[in-house]
Design a protein around this motif. Sequence first.
Motif, short mmCIF file in Angstrom:
data_model
loop_
_atom_site.label_atom_id
_atom_site.label_comp_id
_atom_site.label_asym_id
_atom_site.label_seq_id
_atom_site.Cartn_x
_atom_site.Cartn_y
_atom_site.Cartn_z
N ALA A 13 0.83 -1.20 0.00
CA ALA A 13 0.00 0.00 0.00
C ALA A 13 0.87 1.26 0.00
N ALA A 14 1.96 1.23 0.76
CA ALA A 14 2.87 2.37 0.79
C ALA A 14 3.54 2.56 -0.57
N ALA A 15 3.92 1.45 -1.21
CA ALA A 15 4.56 1.54 -2.52
C ALA A 15 3.58 2.07 -3.57
N VAL A 16 2.34 1.63 -3.52
CA VAL A 16 1.32 2.15 -4.44
C VAL A 16 1.14 3.65 -4.22
N ALA A 17 1.15 4.07 -2.97
CA ALA A 17 0.99 5.50 -2.66
C ALA A 17 2.16 6.31 -3.18
N SER A 18 3.38 5.78 -3.05
CA SER A 18 4.54 6.51 -3.56
C SER A 18 4.48 6.64 -5.07
N ALA A 19 4.04 5.58 -5.75
CA ALA A 19 3.89 5.65 -7.20
C ALA A 19 2.82 6.68 -7.58
N VAL A 35 2.18 9.44 -5.92
CA VAL A 35 2.80 10.76 -5.79
C VAL A 35 3.61 11.08 -7.05
N THR A 36 4.40 10.11 -7.52
CA THR A 36 5.18 10.32 -8.73
C THR A 36 4.27 10.61 -9.92
N ALA A 37 3.20 9.83 -10.05
CA ALA A 37 2.29 9.99 -11.19
C ALA A 37 1.57 11.33 -11.14
N SER A 38 1.42 11.92 -9.95
CA SER A 38 0.71 13.18 -9.81
C SER A 38 1.48 14.36 -10.39
N ALA A 65 3.75 0.08 7.38
CA ALA A 65 4.86 0.62 6.61
C ALA A 65 4.73 2.13 6.56
N GLN A 66 5.86 2.80 6.34
CA GLN A 66 5.85 4.26 6.44
C GLN A 66 6.54 4.91 5.25
N LEU A 67 5.90 5.96 4.74
CA LEU A 67 6.54 6.85 3.78
C LEU A 67 6.95 8.12 4.52
N THR A 68 8.17 8.58 4.26
CA THR A 68 8.63 9.86 4.78
C THR A 68 8.92 10.75 3.57
N VAL A 69 8.28 11.91 3.52
CA VAL A 69 8.35 12.79 2.35
C VAL A 69 8.78 14.17 2.81
N GLU A 111 -2.55 15.06 0.37
CA GLU A 111 -3.85 14.68 -0.20
C GLU A 111 -3.74 13.38 -0.98
N VAL A 112 -2.68 13.23 -1.77
CA VAL A 112 -2.47 11.99 -2.52
C VAL A 112 -2.31 10.81 -1.58
N LEU A 113 -1.54 10.99 -0.52
CA LEU A 113 -1.29 9.90 0.41
C LEU A 113 -2.54 9.52 1.19
#
Length: 468
Positions: free
Chosen positions: A246-252, A254-257, A289-293, A309-311
């Motif tokens: 789920a964290a990896a999908v969210a990071s992708a 962000v990139t796609a945005s 799992a954690q994303l740090t941005v 908002e994306v996350l």
Amino acid sequence: MIADETADDSPSPRAPDRALALLRAELGARVDTSPASLDAARADKSGHAAEGLPLAVVHAASVSDVQAVMRIATATRTPVVPRGAGTGLAGGANTGGGEISLSVRGMDRVLEVRPDDLLAVVEPGILNADLNAQLEPHGVWWAPDPASRAISTVGGNIATGAGGLLCAKYGVVRDAVLGVDLVLADGRLLHLGHRSVKGVTGLDLTSLVIGSEGTLGVVVGATLKLRRLVEGERVTLTALFEGVRAAAVASAAVTASGIQPAIMELMDATSLAAVHRLLSLPTPVAGAAQLTVQTDGPVAVDEARAVAEVLRAAGGTVTVAADAAEGEALLAVRRAMHPAMETLGTTLIEDVSVPRSALPDMFDEIARIEREFGLVIPAVAHAGDGNLHPNFVFEGPEVPPIVWDAAEELFRAALALGGTLTGEHGIGVLKRRWLADELGDDQWTLQRDIARVFDPLGILNPGKVFAP
């Protein structure tokens, strides 16, 4: 002039003794044969150590010292392993039996800073963090930021083609070096590259040297491409997800945005829990799992709001740092990953990269490999550029066969997803057996032939990168 020790390319039985005598005569106290120094030169942060003890550790203090070592090494056919801080993760600077460990760590000066031209000339032994501390009063900085910036050297970054936390926005080492000064195997000094923004005269030997892991020559200086200090503020946030996919999908997402964070780091549940234990932080939610941005620049606040908002839309629970100090504390969790793994046992830290959209699939592959081999493989990722660091933790100094088998499966999975064996650590000794799998036989042979042009006797970092 030092006469050749032999008529052919092989050392004579007395060559090591003669090499050591010549080194001492030329360099005196800079030649270190203490047992502690010899043993330390055998290993880096990869968990791997070379067999046997080095002939000596030479603590070079100048370009002329490096040239003297290489002339003696050529005359006596003695292998030389260039070395910086010893923080590499692929065994590339490990020095074995009968080899000279040539340390440039003591060559750590900033020789020139030209803020108007956005360049600096430095010696290879300077630490990343120390360099930027000296550049800051000039209003400039050098962008490469390995998570090990406090302990890794600019020369080591160049040798491995390092990346790090900021490369998705600011590029990797290859994007931040204008030229290098290189001592060849026979002691000749080359000045490669240029000081101008543009320069396409002849072949790009600077780019060839970056990432060559000491197999082409010894980097003794670098002309670096700088940036103005970033105006505005930095905003750091974290997002917790129920699992790593789920964290990896969210990071992708962000990139796609189209939003371009300066930093976007992903930690799976095992690595996050290990770091929290190390730093005495509250235990995270099981399986989280954690994303740090981090966003930076004049529009950092707006970008952070958009990232959040994306996350949230991707299922994340977002926390925004209240100020810069809290933001640094959040990033310190990611920077503590390697020390945390060391508390679990001997660690083989791997380094594969895939296209950013394939990051969720690569984490699926890691989960599959964990199940098939009965292993736990803690993983973090520079999610902003698709570079993953799966960790294999085991007991004892030797990597168990099952770990190598699992690692091979992991490498093949990355290649199948359009990725690569290494994004920033290099090949060293740990990945050389798979190099031809990625390059193909023809390119492997061509690269090896190019290395022989620079080092006809094969004395520079032998056995690294290219399998014997």
